[in-house]
Scaffold this motif. Structure first.
Motif, PDB file in Angstrom:
ATOM      1  N   ALA A   5      51.320  58.061 106.309  1.00 40.73           N
ATOM      2  CA  ALA A   5      51.420  59.160 107.273  1.00 40.73           C
ATOM      3  C   ALA A   5      51.635  60.494 106.561  1.00 40.73           C
ATOM      4  N   GLY A   6      51.243  60.566 105.317  1.00 40.19           N
ATOM      5  CA  GLY A   6      51.348  61.832 104.600  1.00 40.19           C
ATOM      6  C   GLY A   6      52.762  62.195 104.210  1.00 40.19           C
ATOM      7  N   GLY A   7      53.622  61.222 104.008  1.00 36.15           N
ATOM      8  CA  GLY A   7      54.990  61.497 103.574  1.00 36.15           C
ATOM      9  C   GLY A   7      55.926  61.907 104.685  1.00 36.15           C
ATOM     10  N   ILE A   8      55.525  61.743 105.919  1.00 40.22           N
ATOM     11  CA  ILE A   8      56.376  62.089 107.058  1.00 40.22           C
ATOM     12  C   ILE A   8      57.506  61.071 107.165  1.00 40.22           C
ATOM     13  N   GLN A   9      58.728  61.539 107.326  1.00 40.42           N
ATOM     14  CA  GLN A   9      59.873  60.640 107.484  1.00 40.42           C
ATOM     15  C   GLN A   9      60.012  60.234 108.942  1.00 40.42           C
ATOM     16  N   LEU A  10      60.111  58.927 109.170  1.00 35.05           N
ATOM     17  CA  LEU A  10      60.299  58.412 110.518  1.00 35.05           C
ATOM     18  C   LEU A  10      61.756  58.012 110.698  1.00 35.05           C
ATOM     19  N   ASP A  11      62.402  58.548 111.722  1.00 38.07           N
ATOM     20  CA  ASP A  11      63.797  58.221 111.994  1.00 38.07           C
ATOM     21  C   ASP A  11      63.944  57.281 113.180  1.00 38.07           C
ATOM     22  N   ALA A  12      62.847  57.043 113.902  1.00 37.45           N
ATOM     23  CA  ALA A  12      62.893  56.143 115.057  1.00 37.45           C
ATOM     24  C   ALA A  12      61.563  55.418 115.180  1.00 37.45           C
ATOM     25  N   MET A  13      61.640  54.154 115.594  1.00 37.53           N
ATOM     26  CA  MET A  13      60.446  53.348 115.764  1.00 37.53           C
ATOM     27  C   MET A  13      60.703  52.351 116.892  1.00 37.53           C
ATOM     28  N   PHE A  14      59.704  52.132 117.735  1.00 37.23           N
ATOM     29  CA  PHE A  14      59.819  51.138 118.797  1.00 37.23           C
ATOM     30  C   PHE A  14      58.748  50.074 118.599  1.00 37.23           C
ATOM     31  N   VAL A  15      59.158  48.820 118.694  1.00 35.12           N
ATOM     32  CA  VAL A  15      58.263  47.681 118.526  1.00 35.12           C
ATOM     33  C   VAL A  15      58.164  46.991 119.880  1.00 35.12           C
ATOM     34  N   ASP A  16      56.947  46.843 120.376  1.00 33.06           N
ATOM     35  CA  ASP A  16      56.745  46.231 121.684  1.00 33.06           C
ATOM     36  C   ASP A  16      56.188  44.830 121.544  1.00 33.06           C
ATOM     37  N   GLU A  17      57.072  43.844 121.612  1.00 31.20           N
ATOM     38  CA  GLU A  17      56.746  42.433 121.747  1.00 31.20           C
ATOM     39  C   GLU A  17      55.988  41.842 120.580  1.00 31.20           C
ATOM     40  N   GLY A  18      55.396  40.693 120.819  1.00 31.35           N
ATOM     41  CA  GLY A  18      54.711  39.932 119.797  1.00 31.35           C
ATOM     42  C   GLY A  18      55.591  38.873 119.152  1.00 31.35           C
ATOM     43  N   PHE A  19      56.908  38.898 119.412  1.00 31.25           N
ATOM     44  CA  PHE A  19      57.820  37.974 118.759  1.00 31.25           C
ATOM     45  C   PHE A  19      57.733  36.559 119.325  1.00 31.25           C
ATOM     46  N   GLY A  20      57.313  36.423 120.552  1.00 29.08           N
ATOM     47  CA  GLY A  20      57.244  35.110 121.194  1.00 29.08           C
ATOM     48  C   GLY A  20      56.224  34.181 120.566  1.00 29.08           C
ATOM     49  N   SER A  21      55.232  34.728 119.876  1.00 33.88           N
ATOM     50  CA  SER A  21      54.191  33.895 119.267  1.00 33.88           C
ATOM     51  C   SER A  21      54.511  33.512 117.820  1.00 33.88           C
ATOM     52  N   LEU A  22      55.647  33.968 117.297  1.00 34.36           N
ATOM     53  CA  LEU A  22      55.995  33.686 115.902  1.00 34.36           C
ATOM     54  C   LEU A  22      56.657  32.325 115.755  1.00 34.36           C
ATOM     55  N   ASP A  23      56.359  31.646 114.640  1.00 34.96           N
ATOM     56  CA  ASP A  23      57.088  30.419 114.331  1.00 34.96           C
ATOM     57  C   ASP A  23      58.480  30.811 113.841  1.00 34.96           C
ATOM     58  N   GLU A  24      59.373  29.843 113.690  1.00 39.81           N
ATOM     59  CA  GLU A  24      60.775  30.118 113.363  1.00 39.81           C
ATOM     60  C   GLU A  24      60.919  30.913 112.065  1.00 39.81           C
ATOM     61  N   GLU A  25      60.197  30.527 111.034  1.00 40.34           N
ATOM     62  CA  GLU A  25      60.299  31.219 109.747  1.00 40.34           C
ATOM     63  C   GLU A  25      59.820  32.667 109.849  1.00 40.34           C
ATOM     64  N   SER A  26      58.715  32.875 110.541  1.00 40.54           N
ATOM     65  CA  SER A  26      58.183  34.233 110.709  1.00 40.54           C
ATOM     66  C   SER A  26      59.125  35.089 111.543  1.00 40.54           C
ATOM     67  N   LEU A  27      59.753  34.493 112.568  1.00 44.08           N
ATOM     68  CA  LEU A  27      60.710  35.226 113.390  1.00 44.08           C
ATOM     69  C   LEU A  27      61.909  35.657 112.554  1.00 44.08           C
ATOM     70  N   GLN A  28      62.406  34.774 111.701  1.00 43.71           N
ATOM     71  CA  GLN A  28      63.534  35.126 110.833  1.00 43.71           C
ATOM     72  C   GLN A  28      63.151  36.257 109.882  1.00 43.71           C
ATOM     73  N   GLN A  29      61.946  36.196 109.345  1.00 39.09           N
ATOM     74  CA  GLN A  29      61.470  37.245 108.442  1.00 39.09           C
ATOM     75  C   GLN A  29      61.356  38.572 109.191  1.00 39.09           C
ATOM     76  N   ALA A  30      60.856  38.539 110.417  1.00 38.83           N
ATOM     77  CA  ALA A  30      60.737  39.755 111.219  1.00 38.83           C
ATOM     78  C   ALA A  30      62.115  40.344 111.526  1.00 38.83           C
ATOM     79  N   LEU A  31      63.080  39.490 111.843  1.00 35.29           N
ATOM     80  CA  LEU A  31      64.438  39.960 112.127  1.00 35.29           C
ATOM     81  C   LEU A  31      65.072  40.604 110.894  1.00 35.29           C
ATOM     82  N   ARG A  32      64.840  40.020 109.716  1.00 34.99           N
ATOM     83  CA  ARG A  32      65.356  40.629 108.476  1.00 34.99           C
ATOM     84  C   ARG A  32      64.711  41.993 108.245  1.00 34.99           C
ATOM     85  N   ALA A  33      63.396  42.073 108.462  1.00 40.24           N
ATOM     86  CA  ALA A  33      62.690  43.342 108.271  1.00 40.24           C
ATOM     87  C   ALA A  33      63.205  44.396 109.249  1.00 40.24           C
ATOM     88  N   LEU A  34      63.433  44.018 110.514  1.00 44.86           N
ATOM     89  CA  LEU A  34      63.974  44.969 111.486  1.00 44.86           C
ATOM     90  C   LEU A  34      65.367  45.435 111.079  1.00 44.86           C
TER      91      LEU A  34
END
Length: 77
Positions: A5-34
């Motif tokens: 994004a050209g070095g723009i700093q983001l201070d807020a982000m919203f993620v809309d869904e997609g977690f219901g289709s993740l397997d357990e390992e992927s969900l844990q990885q997503a939670l760590r990333a969040l």
């Protein structure tokens, strides 16, 4: 995101869904990333119906339908 994004700093982000289709390992990885993304003064909002997210995320803004066709907001800190 910053580098693409050209070095723009983001201070807020919203993620809309997609977690219901993740397997357990992927969900844990997503939670760590969040968790990593929300470090410091950054805000990460998640819109989801996945029960495990509700259990694992401490601060929440919960919007529920009420009987009259409107909605109400509950803030959990």
């Amino acid at each position: 995101i910053q580098s693409s994004a050209g070095g723009i700093q983001l201070d807020a982000m919203f993620v809309d869904e997609g977690f219901g289709s993740l397997d357990e390992e992927s969900l844990q990885q997503a939670l760590r990333a969040l968790g990593d993304l929300s470090a410091g003064n950054r805000l990460v909002g998640v819109i989801s119906h996945v029960a495990e997210l509700k259990e694992r995320i401490e601060r929440q803004v919960i919007v529920k339908k009420d009987g009259s066709g409107g909605s109400r907001v509950e803030i959990v800190v």
